[in-house]
Design a protein around this motif. Structure first.
Motif, mmCIF file in Angstrom:
data_model
loop_
_atom_site.group_PDB
_atom_site.id
_atom_site.type_symbol
_atom_site.label_atom_id
_atom_site.label_comp_id
_atom_site.label_asym_id
_atom_site.label_seq_id
_atom_site.Cartn_x
_atom_site.Cartn_y
_atom_site.Cartn_z
ATOM 1 N N ILE A 136 -9.231 -0.571 -16.832
ATOM 2 C CA ILE A 136 -8.585 0.235 -15.701
ATOM 3 C C ILE A 136 -7.211 -0.035 -15.640
ATOM 4 O O ILE A 136 -6.704 -1.012 -15.927
ATOM 5 N N LEU A 137 -6.473 0.964 -15.200
ATOM 6 C CA LEU A 137 -5.022 1.064 -15.084
ATOM 7 C C LEU A 137 -4.634 0.165 -14.011
ATOM 8 O O LEU A 137 -3.562 -0.304 -13.983
ATOM 9 N N GLY A 138 -5.255 0.320 -12.694
ATOM 10 C CA GLY A 138 -4.848 -0.287 -11.463
ATOM 11 C C GLY A 138 -3.660 0.286 -10.904
ATOM 12 O O GLY A 138 -3.478 1.481 -11.263
ATOM 13 N N PRO A 139 -3.284 0.106 -9.571
ATOM 14 C CA PRO A 139 -2.383 0.779 -8.722
ATOM 15 C C PRO A 139 -0.831 0.087 -9.030
ATOM 16 O O PRO A 139 0.008 0.960 -8.339
ATOM 17 N N TYR A 140 -0.705 -0.664 -10.133
ATOM 18 C CA TYR A 140 0.841 -1.296 -10.066
ATOM 19 C C TYR A 140 1.535 -0.860 -11.203
ATOM 20 O O TYR A 140 2.511 -1.496 -11.769
ATOM 21 N N TYR A 141 1.195 0.014 -11.911
ATOM 22 C CA TYR A 141 1.946 0.438 -13.028
ATOM 23 C C TYR A 141 3.379 1.219 -12.487
ATOM 24 O O TYR A 141 3.362 1.981 -11.534
ATOM 25 N N LEU A 142 4.324 0.966 -13.211
ATOM 26 C CA LEU A 142 5.643 1.908 -13.026
ATOM 27 C C LEU A 142 6.203 2.221 -14.141
ATOM 28 O O LEU A 142 6.506 1.162 -15.040
ATOM 29 N N PRO A 143 6.561 3.406 -14.430
ATOM 30 C CA PRO A 143 7.046 3.861 -15.513
ATOM 31 C C PRO A 143 8.620 3.626 -15.505
ATOM 32 O O PRO A 143 9.227 3.149 -14.713
ATOM 33 N N GLU A 190 -3.974 4.588 6.772
ATOM 34 C CA GLU A 190 -3.029 4.470 7.223
ATOM 35 C C GLU A 190 -2.183 3.392 6.730
ATOM 36 O O GLU A 190 -1.113 3.178 6.634
ATOM 37 N N PHE A 191 -2.960 2.208 6.130
ATOM 38 C CA PHE A 191 -2.197 1.191 5.373
ATOM 39 C C PHE A 191 -1.868 1.484 3.919
ATOM 40 O O PHE A 191 -1.431 0.632 3.181
ATOM 41 N N GLY A 192 -2.322 2.744 3.383
ATOM 42 C CA GLY A 192 -1.790 3.371 2.036
ATOM 43 C C GLY A 192 -2.768 2.594 0.934
ATOM 44 O O GLY A 192 -2.254 2.495 -0.066
ATOM 45 N N GLU A 193 -3.891 1.942 1.349
ATOM 46 C CA GLU A 193 -4.601 1.330 0.428
ATOM 47 C C GLU A 193 -5.866 2.012 -0.135
ATOM 48 O O GLU A 193 -6.310 1.599 -1.035
ATOM 49 N N TRP A 194 -5.576 3.488 -0.264
ATOM 50 C CA TRP A 194 -6.659 3.990 -1.167
ATOM 51 C C TRP A 194 -6.340 3.938 -2.334
ATOM 52 O O TRP A 194 -7.406 3.529 -3.131
ATOM 53 N N PRO A 195 -5.108 3.780 -2.950
ATOM 54 C CA PRO A 195 -5.075 3.537 -4.583
ATOM 55 C C PRO A 195 -5.707 2.095 -4.815
ATOM 56 O O PRO A 195 -6.395 1.922 -5.858
ATOM 57 N N LEU A 196 -5.445 0.971 -3.652
ATOM 58 C CA LEU A 196 -5.898 -0.237 -4.090
ATOM 59 C C LEU A 196 -7.370 -0.295 -4.130
ATOM 60 O O LEU A 196 -8.041 -0.849 -4.996
ATOM 61 N N PHE A 197 -7.900 0.194 -2.929
ATOM 62 C CA PHE A 197 -9.397 0.360 -2.935
ATOM 63 C C PHE A 197 -10.114 0.912 -4.125
ATOM 64 O O PHE A 197 -11.015 0.442 -4.501
ATOM 65 N N LEU A 198 -9.792 2.270 -4.415
ATOM 66 C CA LEU A 198 -10.419 2.804 -5.442
ATOM 67 C C LEU A 198 -10.254 2.261 -6.784
ATOM 68 O O LEU A 198 -11.222 2.365 -7.622
ATOM 69 N N ASP A 199 -8.847 1.819 -6.982
ATOM 70 C CA ASP A 199 -8.722 1.056 -8.289
ATOM 71 C C ASP A 199 -9.604 -0.128 -8.604
ATOM 72 O O ASP A 199 -10.262 -0.649 -9.712
ATOM 73 N N GLY A 240 0.672 -1.211 -0.167
ATOM 74 C CA GLY A 240 -0.039 -0.058 -0.047
ATOM 75 C C GLY A 240 0.738 1.135 0.023
ATOM 76 O O GLY A 240 0.450 2.091 -0.809
ATOM 77 N N ALA A 241 2.033 1.135 0.768
ATOM 78 C CA ALA A 241 2.837 2.296 0.811
ATOM 79 C C ALA A 241 3.423 2.702 -0.537
ATOM 80 O O ALA A 241 3.510 3.681 -0.759
ATOM 81 N N GLN A 242 3.874 1.606 -1.022
ATOM 82 C CA GLN A 242 4.525 1.531 -2.561
ATOM 83 C C GLN A 242 3.556 2.213 -3.589
ATOM 84 O O GLN A 242 3.791 3.160 -4.342
ATOM 85 N N ALA A 243 2.304 1.616 -3.432
ATOM 86 C CA ALA A 243 1.218 2.074 -4.530
ATOM 87 C C ALA A 243 0.868 3.602 -4.381
ATOM 88 O O ALA A 243 0.596 4.322 -5.208
ATOM 89 N N SER A 244 0.871 3.951 -3.061
ATOM 90 C CA SER A 244 0.572 5.353 -2.779
ATOM 91 C C SER A 244 1.760 6.242 -3.069
ATOM 92 O O SER A 244 1.413 7.396 -3.972
ATOM 93 N N ALA A 245 3.026 6.084 -2.844
ATOM 94 C CA ALA A 245 4.233 6.743 -3.546
ATOM 95 C C ALA A 245 3.978 7.021 -4.953
ATOM 96 O O ALA A 245 4.275 7.625 -5.696
ATOM 97 N N SER A 246 3.798 5.666 -5.597
ATOM 98 C CA SER A 246 3.708 5.733 -7.107
ATOM 99 C C SER A 246 2.754 6.650 -7.697
ATOM 100 O O SER A 246 2.856 7.249 -8.720
ATOM 101 N N PHE A 247 1.421 6.451 -6.949
ATOM 102 C CA PHE A 247 0.445 7.243 -7.394
ATOM 103 C C PHE A 247 0.806 8.945 -7.285
ATOM 104 O O PHE A 247 0.394 9.572 -8.101
ATOM 105 N N ARG A 248 1.456 9.209 -6.089
ATOM 106 C CA ARG A 248 1.711 10.495 -5.987
ATOM 107 C C ARG A 248 2.901 11.069 -7.063
ATOM 108 O O ARG A 248 2.807 12.233 -7.189
ATOM 109 N N THR A 249 3.759 10.266 -7.569
ATOM 110 C CA THR A 249 4.843 10.782 -8.233
ATOM 111 C C THR A 249 4.822 10.385 -9.775
ATOM 112 O O THR A 249 5.264 11.239 -10.717
ATOM 113 N N ASN A 250 3.777 9.644 -10.201
ATOM 114 C CA ASN A 250 3.908 9.067 -11.670
ATOM 115 C C ASN A 250 3.028 9.698 -12.342
ATOM 116 O O ASN A 250 1.681 9.748 -12.325
#
Ligand code: MBD
Ligand code: FE
Length: 283
Positions: free
Chosen positions: A106-113, A75-84, A13-23
């Motif tokens: 859908i794109l989902g939370p696990y794309y990395l450029p 707190e678990f950083g799961e908003w990207p997961l839950f919303l996607d 969740g922390a990884q997905a949240s960081a990815s969402f904020r920066t990508n």
């Protein structure tokens, strides 16, 4: 001390949240929305919530439990997961009304450029010990008139045979089962990889807790993720599934479409071959 290499909801969740904020692929996150539009949509959301409370006579204990759960999702950083998983498909269905060519989803939370750039025929980066049925994914990219698009790119990523994604689960090298493959002069591509396994929502986080509490399925069918683009054309965000695969009729993310199902053919070598042609509209 030995740290077990198990995926935890909080870490991914922390990884997905960081990815969402920066990508950049999630651009729009800072979009300027008018007061009028915020008022209209936010008011409609609140009205829908109030209507559910009234209709189902939601109690104080239920309200406080929901509040705690919402705090846990953050707190678990799961908003990207839950919303996607539970909301993105509806947004995609609205967007797709104005689109032509290959169906998106859908794109989902696990794309990395920024993955390895590979010429076709390509083999996705994988571990020496990578387990899974070998898969050759091949086809063509054309425009709406059937003209081949040379130098189109397929940015592809998928889970391993445990249903885990590099960059979001521990112990998997960066870039594993990810790559950006260019088409040849005829718009063709050949990508060698392995078949992914179905994906299960992490069971140790709040999204998994909700799914369990509600008695829902936590699974997505096995899928390949793709961003397919070419200069002057709209990039298609999509996923491809496997005919006969588990959970295909019951995707927790409601992101399957009949047009997006591969029919792999077994070859004598043991590799399965799946063919798919992409059609891009002009940007
Ligand atoms: C996934 O692998 C995925 O594709 C989506 C949409 C949500 C959660 C996990
Ligand atoms: Fe996925």
């Amino acid at each position: 001390l030995v740290t077990p290499l198990t995926a935890t909801a909080a870490a991914s969740g922390a990884q997905a949240s960081a990815s969402f904020r920066t990508n950049e692929v999630y651009s729009g996150a800072t979009a300027d929305v008018s007061t009028e539009r915020v008022h209209t949509v936010a008011r409609a959301v609140l009205k829908a919530v109030h209507a559910v409370i009234e209709e189902h006579e939601v109690s104080y204990p239920e309200f406080q439990a929901a509040k705690k759960w919402l705090m846990d999702v953050g707190e678990f950083g799961e908003w990207p997961l839950f919303l996607d998983v539970f909301v993105e498909h509806a947004v995609e269905e609205v967007a797709s009304k104005a689109q032509h060519g290959t169906k998106g989803t859908i794109l989902g939370p696990y794309y990395l450029p920024g993955q390895a750039q590979l010429a076709s025929p390509a083999t996705l980066p994988s571990r020496a010990e990578e387990v899974g049925t070998p898969l050759l994914f091949t086809g063509r990219v054309t425009d709406l008139d059937g003209n081949p698009l040379a130098g189109a790119t397929l940015d592809i990523w998928h889970a391993d045979s445990d249903g885990l994604y590099s960059g979001f689960a521990p112990g998997i090298p960066d870039g594993n089962l990810r790559g950006v493959v260019s088409t040849d002069a005829d718009g063709r591509f050949e990508i060698h990889t392995i078949e992914p396994a179905p994906y299960q929502i992490p069971t140790d986080g709040p999204t998994g807790a909700l799914i369990r509490a509600a008695g829902w399925s936590a699974w997505r069918p096995a899928h390949l993720h793709l961003l397919v683009g070419a200069p002057g054309h709209r990039t298609v965000t999509t996923q491809l599934y496997f005919a006969g695969g588990e959970h295909l009729e019951n995707d927790v993310a409601e992101a399957t479409k009949p047009e997006l199902v591969l029919n792999p053919v077994q070859t004598p070598s043991g590799e399965r071959v799946a063919e798919y042609d992409f059609v891009l509209e002009r940007a």
